[in-house]
Design a protein around this motif. Sequence first.
Motif, PDB file in Angstrom:
ATOM      1  N   SER A  25       0.794  -1.227   0.000  1.00 52.31           N
ATOM      2  CA  SER A  25       0.000   0.000   0.000  1.00 52.31           C
ATOM      3  C   SER A  25       0.825   1.276   0.000  1.00 52.31           C
ATOM      4  CB  SER A  25      -0.919   0.021   1.233  1.00 52.31           C
ATOM      5  OG  SER A  25      -1.741  -1.121   1.270  1.00 52.31           O
ATOM      6  N   LEU A  26       2.100   1.213   0.365  1.00 50.04           N
ATOM      7  CA  LEU A  26       2.907   2.425   0.548  1.00 50.04           C
ATOM      8  C   LEU A  26       4.024   2.504  -0.479  1.00 50.04           C
ATOM      9  CD1 LEU A  26       3.291   2.441   4.442  1.00 50.04           C
ATOM     10  CD2 LEU A  26       1.735   3.842   3.081  1.00 50.04           C
ATOM     11  N   VAL A  27       4.407   3.744  -0.789  1.00 53.30           N
ATOM     12  CA  VAL A  27       5.596   3.962  -1.606  1.00 53.30           C
ATOM     13  C   VAL A  27       6.826   3.741  -0.736  1.00 53.30           C
ATOM     14  CG1 VAL A  27       4.403   5.568  -3.117  1.00 53.30           C
ATOM     15  CG2 VAL A  27       5.629   6.439  -1.140  1.00 53.30           C
ATOM     16  N   LYS A  28       7.982   3.674  -1.378  1.00 58.26           N
ATOM     17  CA  LYS A  28       9.191   3.289  -0.663  1.00 58.26           C
ATOM     18  C   LYS A  28       9.512   4.246   0.480  1.00 58.26           C
ATOM     19  CE  LYS A  28      13.991   1.971  -1.446  1.00 58.26           C
ATOM     20  NZ  LYS A  28      15.070   1.808  -2.444  1.00 58.26           N
ATOM     21  N   GLU A  29       9.386   5.576   0.208  1.00 60.07           N
ATOM     22  CA  GLU A  29       9.721   6.548   1.244  1.00 60.07           C
ATOM     23  C   GLU A  29       8.810   6.399   2.456  1.00 60.07           C
ATOM     24  OE1 GLU A  29      10.850   8.199  -2.754  1.00 60.07           O
ATOM     25  OE2 GLU A  29       9.123   7.182  -1.875  1.00 60.07           O
ATOM     26  N   ASN A  30       7.530   6.210   2.209  1.00 58.27           N
ATOM     27  CA  ASN A  30       6.590   6.064   3.321  1.00 58.27           C
ATOM     28  C   ASN A  30       6.757   4.739   4.036  1.00 58.27           C
ATOM     29  OD1 ASN A  30       5.425   8.586   3.043  1.00 58.27           O
ATOM     30  ND2 ASN A  30       3.955   7.863   1.513  1.00 58.27           N
ATOM     31  N   LEU A  31       7.106   3.696   3.306  1.00 54.50           N
ATOM     32  CA  LEU A  31       7.353   2.419   3.963  1.00 54.50           C
ATOM     33  C   LEU A  31       8.531   2.545   4.929  1.00 54.50           C
ATOM     34  CD1 LEU A  31       6.552  -0.534   4.210  1.00 54.50           C
ATOM     35  CD2 LEU A  31       8.110  -1.049   2.327  1.00 54.50           C
ATOM     36  N   SER A  32       9.541   3.322   4.519  1.00 54.70           N
ATOM     37  CA  SER A  32      10.673   3.539   5.420  1.00 54.70           C
ATOM     38  C   SER A  32      10.227   4.300   6.667  1.00 54.70           C
ATOM     39  CB  SER A  32      11.779   4.323   4.689  1.00 54.70           C
ATOM     40  OG  SER A  32      12.298   3.568   3.623  1.00 54.70           O
ATOM     41  N   ARG A  33       9.343   5.288   6.471  1.00 51.77           N
ATOM     42  CA  ARG A  33       8.849   6.026   7.640  1.00 51.77           C
ATOM     43  C   ARG A  33       8.104   5.096   8.598  1.00 51.77           C
ATOM     44  NH1 ARG A  33       7.425  10.084   3.611  1.00 51.77           N
ATOM     45  NH2 ARG A  33       8.735  11.939   3.893  1.00 51.77           N
ATOM     46  N   VAL A  34       7.263   4.233   8.048  1.00 52.92           N
ATOM     47  CA  VAL A  34       6.488   3.328   8.897  1.00 52.92           C
ATOM     48  C   VAL A  34       7.411   2.333   9.594  1.00 52.92           C
ATOM     49  CG1 VAL A  34       4.736   1.520   8.859  1.00 52.92           C
ATOM     50  CG2 VAL A  34       4.395   3.610   7.540  1.00 52.92           C
ATOM     51  N   LEU A  35       8.414   1.844   8.871  1.00 53.57           N
ATOM     52  CA  LEU A  35       9.366   0.923   9.487  1.00 53.57           C
ATOM     53  C   LEU A  35      10.097   1.598  10.641  1.00 53.57           C
ATOM     54  CD1 LEU A  35      10.918  -0.844   6.366  1.00 53.57           C
ATOM     55  CD2 LEU A  35       9.333  -1.817   8.030  1.00 53.57           C
ATOM     56  N   GLU A  36      10.492   2.860  10.458  1.00 53.68           N
ATOM     57  CA  GLU A  36      11.181   3.574  11.532  1.00 53.68           C
ATOM     58  C   GLU A  36      10.265   3.750  12.739  1.00 53.68           C
ATOM     59  OE1 GLU A  36      12.374   7.158   9.678  1.00 53.68           O
ATOM     60  OE2 GLU A  36      14.038   6.257   8.554  1.00 53.68           O
ATOM     61  N   HIS A  85      16.386  -4.893   8.813  1.00 53.26           N
ATOM     62  CA  HIS A  85      17.416  -4.578   7.827  1.00 53.26           C
ATOM     63  C   HIS A  85      17.177  -5.331   6.521  1.00 53.26           C
ATOM     64  CE1 HIS A  85      21.205  -3.400   6.130  1.00 53.26           C
ATOM     65  NE2 HIS A  85      21.672  -4.645   6.106  1.00 53.26           N
ATOM     66  N   ALA A  86      16.717  -6.561   6.639  1.00 48.87           N
ATOM     67  CA  ALA A  86      16.311  -7.377   5.486  1.00 48.87           C
ATOM     68  C   ALA A  86      17.394  -7.431   4.419  1.00 48.87           C
ATOM     69  CB  ALA A  86      14.999  -6.852   4.897  1.00 48.87           C
ATOM     70  N   GLU A  87      18.613  -7.724   4.852  1.00 52.88           N
ATOM     71  CA  GLU A  87      19.732  -7.882   3.933  1.00 52.88           C
ATOM     72  C   GLU A  87      19.927  -6.666   3.029  1.00 52.88           C
ATOM     73  OE1 GLU A  87      19.316 -11.474   1.774  1.00 52.88           O
ATOM     74  OE2 GLU A  87      19.316 -12.764   3.554  1.00 52.88           O
ATOM     75  N   GLY A  88      19.768  -5.491   3.609  1.00 52.38           N
ATOM     76  CA  GLY A  88      19.996  -4.252   2.866  1.00 52.38           C
ATOM     77  C   GLY A  88      18.781  -3.703   2.162  1.00 52.38           C
ATOM     78  N   GLN A  89      17.658  -4.421   2.157  1.00 54.40           N
ATOM     79  CA  GLN A  89      16.459  -3.949   1.482  1.00 54.40           C
ATOM     80  C   GLN A  89      15.552  -3.144   2.398  1.00 54.40           C
ATOM     81  OE1 GLN A  89      16.249  -4.510  -1.827  1.00 54.40           O
ATOM     82  NE2 GLN A  89      18.257  -5.446  -1.532  1.00 54.40           N
ATOM     83  N   GLY A  90      15.793  -3.190   3.695  1.00 57.00           N
ATOM     84  CA  GLY A  90      14.965  -2.452   4.648  1.00 57.00           C
ATOM     85  C   GLY A  90      15.685  -1.230   5.163  1.00 57.00           C
ATOM     86  N   LEU A  91      15.638  -1.018   6.478  1.00 54.50           N
ATOM     87  CA  LEU A  91      16.287   0.138   7.080  1.00 54.50           C
ATOM     88  C   LEU A  91      17.789  -0.094   7.172  1.00 54.50           C
ATOM     89  CD1 LEU A  91      13.785   0.923   9.984  1.00 54.50           C
ATOM     90  CD2 LEU A  91      13.928   2.014   7.747  1.00 54.50           C
ATOM     91  N   PRO A  92      18.580   0.961   7.041  1.00 53.70           N
ATOM     92  CA  PRO A  92      20.040   0.789   7.169  1.00 53.70           C
ATOM     93  C   PRO A  92      20.430   0.463   8.609  1.00 53.70           C
ATOM     94  CG  PRO A  92      19.479   3.103   6.896  1.00 53.70           C
ATOM     95  CD  PRO A  92      18.209   2.343   6.674  1.00 53.70           C
ATOM     96  N   LEU A  93      21.505  -0.270   8.758  1.00 54.33           N
ATOM     97  CA  LEU A  93      21.952  -0.658  10.100  1.00 54.33           C
ATOM     98  C   LEU A  93      22.302   0.558  10.943  1.00 54.33           C
ATOM     99  CD1 LEU A  93      24.208  -3.742   9.233  1.00 54.33           C
ATOM    100  CD2 LEU A  93      21.952  -3.755  10.314  1.00 54.33           C
ATOM    101  N   GLU A  94      22.796   1.636  10.321  1.00 52.44           N
ATOM    102  CA  GLU A  94      23.167   2.824  11.092  1.00 52.44           C
ATOM    103  C   GLU A  94      21.972   3.409  11.824  1.00 52.44           C
ATOM    104  OE1 GLU A  94      23.761   2.351   7.941  1.00 52.44           O
ATOM    105  OE2 GLU A  94      25.922   1.954   7.914  1.00 52.44           O
ATOM    106  N   SER A  95      20.831   3.479  11.146  1.00 48.98           N
ATOM    107  CA  SER A  95      19.648   4.039  11.794  1.00 48.98           C
ATOM    108  C   SER A  95      19.028   3.050  12.771  1.00 48.98           C
ATOM    109  CB  SER A  95      18.614   4.447  10.734  1.00 48.98           C
ATOM    110  OG  SER A  95      18.188   3.311  10.000  1.00 48.98           O
ATOM    111  N   LEU A  96      19.136   1.753  12.488  1.00 44.15           N
ATOM    112  CA  LEU A  96      18.573   0.763  13.407  1.00 44.15           C
ATOM    113  C   LEU A  96      19.337   0.747  14.738  1.00 44.15           C
ATOM    114  CD1 LEU A  96      17.964  -2.216  10.943  1.00 44.15           C
ATOM    115  CD2 LEU A  96      16.204  -0.912  12.147  1.00 44.15           C
ATOM    116  N   ARG A  97      20.630   0.947  14.699  1.00 43.43           N
ATOM    117  CA  ARG A  97      21.463   0.855  15.906  1.00 43.43           C
ATOM    118  C   ARG A  97      21.799   2.226  16.462  1.00 43.43           C
ATOM    119  NH1 ARG A  97      25.238  -4.073  13.591  1.00 43.43           N
ATOM    120  NH2 ARG A  97      23.812  -5.762  14.212  1.00 43.43           N
ATOM    121  N   ASP A  98      20.851   3.123  16.403  1.00 46.01           N
ATOM    122  CA  ASP A  98      21.039   4.467  16.928  1.00 46.01           C
ATOM    123  C   ASP A  98      19.875   4.803  17.854  1.00 46.01           C
ATOM    124  OD1 ASP A  98      22.251   6.852  17.310  1.00 46.01           O
ATOM    125  OD2 ASP A  98      21.672   7.753  15.401  1.00 46.01           O
TER     126      ASP A  98
END
Length: 1152
Positions: A873-884, A924-937
């Motif tokens: 349902s979401l575009v890539k940018e919004n999917l990243s927002r929801v994941l965050e 992170h999904a092997e680089g297809q999801g959120l970057p590790l830098e933002s996940l571990r911050d």
Amino acid sequence: MSTLLEIKSSVLRQVQVCPSFRRRTEEEPASSSTEVPEPAAGAWKPGDGVEFFAQMRLILKKGESRQGLPCPEVLLRSSSPAPTEPMDPSRGLRALTQEEVEMLYEEALYTVLYRAGTMGPDQVDDQGALLSYLQQVFGTSPEEHAEAMERVKKAKAPTYALKVSVMRAKNLLAKDPNGFSDPYCMLGILPASGTLREPGPHKEQRFSFRKGSKRSGPLPAKCIQVTEVKSSTLNPVWKEHFLFEIEDVSTDQLHLDIWDHDDDVSLVEACRKLNEVIGLKGMSRYFKQIVKSARTNGTAGPTEDHTDDFLGCLNIPIREVPVAGEDRWFKLEPRSSASRVQGDCQLVLKLITTQRDTSMSQRGRSGFLSYLLLLSRLLQFEHQAEEPNSSSWRGELSGPAATVLCLHGAQSNLSALQLAVLHWQVSSRHHQTRTLDYGYLLGLLEDMQAHWEEAASLPQEQEEGLADSFSAFSEFGLRLLRQLRDYFPATNSTAVYRLELLLKCLGKLQLFQPSFEICPFETELNMDIAAALKRGNHEWFDKLLNSQSPREQPGPQRLAGLVKLADTVYEDLQSCYGIYASLFHSIIKIDFFTLTFRQLERLVAEEAWVLTEELSPKMTLEVASGLFELYLTLADIQRFWSSIPGRDSRSLALAGIHAPFLPAVKLWLQVLRDQARWRLQGAVDVDTLEPMDSSSKHSSSAATASLCFSHIQELWARLAWPDPAQAQGLGTQLSQDLCEAALFYTELLRKKVDTQPGAAGEAVSEPLCVVLNDVELLRKAAGQALRGLAWPEGAPGLEGVLPRPLLSCMQALDEDLQREARTVTAHLTSKMVGDIRKYVQHISLSPDSIQNEEAMAPLLKYLDEKLALLNASLVKENLSRVLEALWELLLQAILQALGANRDVSADFYGRFHFTLEALVNFFHAEGQGLPLESLRDGSYKRLEEELRLHQCSTRECIEQYYLDKLKQRSLEHNRFGRLSVRCHYEAAEQRLVVEVLHAADLLPLDANGLSDPFVIVELGPPHLFPLVRSQRTQVKSRTLHPVYDELFYFSVPAEACRRRGACVLFTVMDHDWLSTNDFAGEAALGLGSIGGVARPQVGGSARAGQPVTLHLRRPRAQVRSALRMLEGRNNKEAQEFVKRLKELEKYMEADP
């Protein structure tokens, strides 16, 4: 997790937009109201704005075709026949009287009946067919034809002559000892009697001028001519011309000998002297044999007979000479079968008539004039056989016509130049009565030019006739060029090609100008062409003005016509540059584009200045709309000129034309603001908050908003207001209006989604997803539009740099829309909070006997299902927002779970540590999801630290506390001041020496703006130094820069100083007499790096080592996390450590 691995391949395919920018609008007092403010009605009736933006789209579409310089491939859109050129029968050759026609007919019949020579393969050899053709051409009845034939047959036959040009020979035999020869030619006409041979047993022999005759008397030869002797060559070049009278064209033949000259006496001279005595018809000569016999008294001996060596001969029957003449290489022949010759000789032969018994000849009409009249008659007849309106006829004559002309031209002894001149004169005149192909006329000029360079000149009368034809054709061509756009439209490739050929014809005429003794042009032809073009431009503009915007009409009515006129002028200038300019410049060296642009631009500017002055007091919304569109075209004209390298628009009549249009532009932009709001309002009203189609994830209103903003950006680019100060005002206002429209749209969306009924128990709301996608699309579209609203600031070197007001506007709008997106994201994820907490609690309550993977499986399954829906349902940018957002929710849920469980087993924290790392891999999904830098911050670091500390012993936690202090860096080095100290370890005394030197720039903590600072010096962690007490310096009153120079000793073993976390802690306090002391700052210095601890000193003094400057700071969050961990411990050591630190915290101010 499988859902996130597919994110990359399912990115939204959106409307193309670029990065954004915008200004935050000031919130009105009524902005918190639930009612959306309605936009004011503008020039168009209030509605959905569709009509206004449709009109705006037409304006923009007009500008799309004006991007860059035009290219011929775009302009040439038609290959249909060219427009018909004007035809004027009076411009042809004068009409003949009936008597002249009859004489011309007899002349043509006489030419056919008394033809001589051999017909070529392309000529008609049938005399009857030729006569029949002439009867058709002249329209003669059988009776008239019979009478004319009778008169012609009674006339005397013409006198024939043969023109012979001996040009050159090649590859002759070498007869001299030097390997060359001295060749010359003897030639004459041999009557039929000279060719007769008596039969005998002897070998066959050919006639030779030099060969001795056994018969008495002279040989039967006549008209003998001799060329010059060319010394020492085998490839002589003579280029000598002779004329021989012919008595019988059917039996006479031309005989030519080539000899190698060896006599001391010139035979040529001897032949000439003898000819003067005999004088055979003024030109006759005896054969060389007779000359030789005269010189030797008629007895030629064997030695004398070979004085001149024979090189070859030619025998050419007169009847075999082609009618049109010939220029040919003839192979030399031997005089007998025993002779040895080689080589070739080039001759030019032409059979002519010298006396003609015709009426035209008797009346003194030259063959030149007769040919001209005959050619004109034949050309008219041949052209009538073509299509009536054909303009592509190239003068192709039929076989009979070409044969008759060839016969007459040859019999009249017309040179190649005269023939070329005659064909040009007749065809150029005929072209003005019935259009011919300009390629044919150009070919005639080129043919005439080629012969002109070879021939000497023309008789004066013929040259005057040629000059008259040039003048008539140039006058006709100039008339066509005055109406260039009518007869040679730039969109018609056929017409443009005809124009190119016409210009080449006129260019050829200029080349002949220096060759005329009687000049046909009063001025330079290209000057006449330029004058004709200027006049044509003015006439075309006046005609256009009278038809579209007559001056007698009122101003408002003229305005619409003037807009059309300006558009037409722009299109014409495009044609001039893309099509006409290169032709005129390359062929006749005229800068047609500059000439036309300057003229038309000045005329349009005059009309625009007058009309704007008239309409300024009558400014209405309708007038403003028309003036706005007119200005866009005028600005396009200016830009067109400026886009050409080396052109400066400041010298144009349109320079400064923008000034009177400013009020109209401002009013039109106000209308644009209102109509944009109406358009957005209407789009949201009909929006169902569903994706437009299977390839889109935004709704219809977002596409409409994106298109509106794109139109606004394109419009500003076309406006390109030249005054920087005025452009800043217009651009600032337009950018503010655009930002307000964007926020207005988001508010409409928010209201729209609030009215949508939500499905019970629905964790992922499709309308919210669509709205989130709409906001993202709007953010990009608005950013793209705002970035396109940049205006020139006038400062050099700032190309590509956004003006500061626009940059602020962009940043503010982007922040607003990002915040709006975060709000919608929070609303979307808020429905998942309860489920996430439930699954985290399931992990915390799972017994230790359950495997970690099994404990967290329900949570991962839940996340995978929901993220699959969100991904669809979401575009890539919004999917990243929801994941965050989901990631932050998970971290907070785990932190809450840890806070709710105290004194649990280490396996409990190990399970959550395993869960945390599994969730990192999942998101992170092997680089297809959120970057590790933002996940571990952020919250992750806090959670990871707490999990790690929960697994540590009390003393390890205390050591971590001090390690965190050592790692802490002051974010603002000068805010809390600096402390200078010097430390070293005295191994002999087994003591640590700490010297507090001075402090600087401390915080003013007293009412007088100063402080009473002192420093507390202590070692830590306490369990490493259990017997060491803290020490303190003296209080320094009323200063922010105290100087202490105090020395402190701590008896501690070196091994303790090398332990993990060992440090000396400096706490600066402000002494208060009537209340508690205030905390000013602290700093820590690791003991492992000071002299004497890291490496033993050898003979070091008590004050060895360099001073160290420490920046004071306040404890940060990572320090306090260890403290909170110790607070949850119930053992005595932890409680005592926390109690001591609590007492110090009473003196600390809140962390700023």
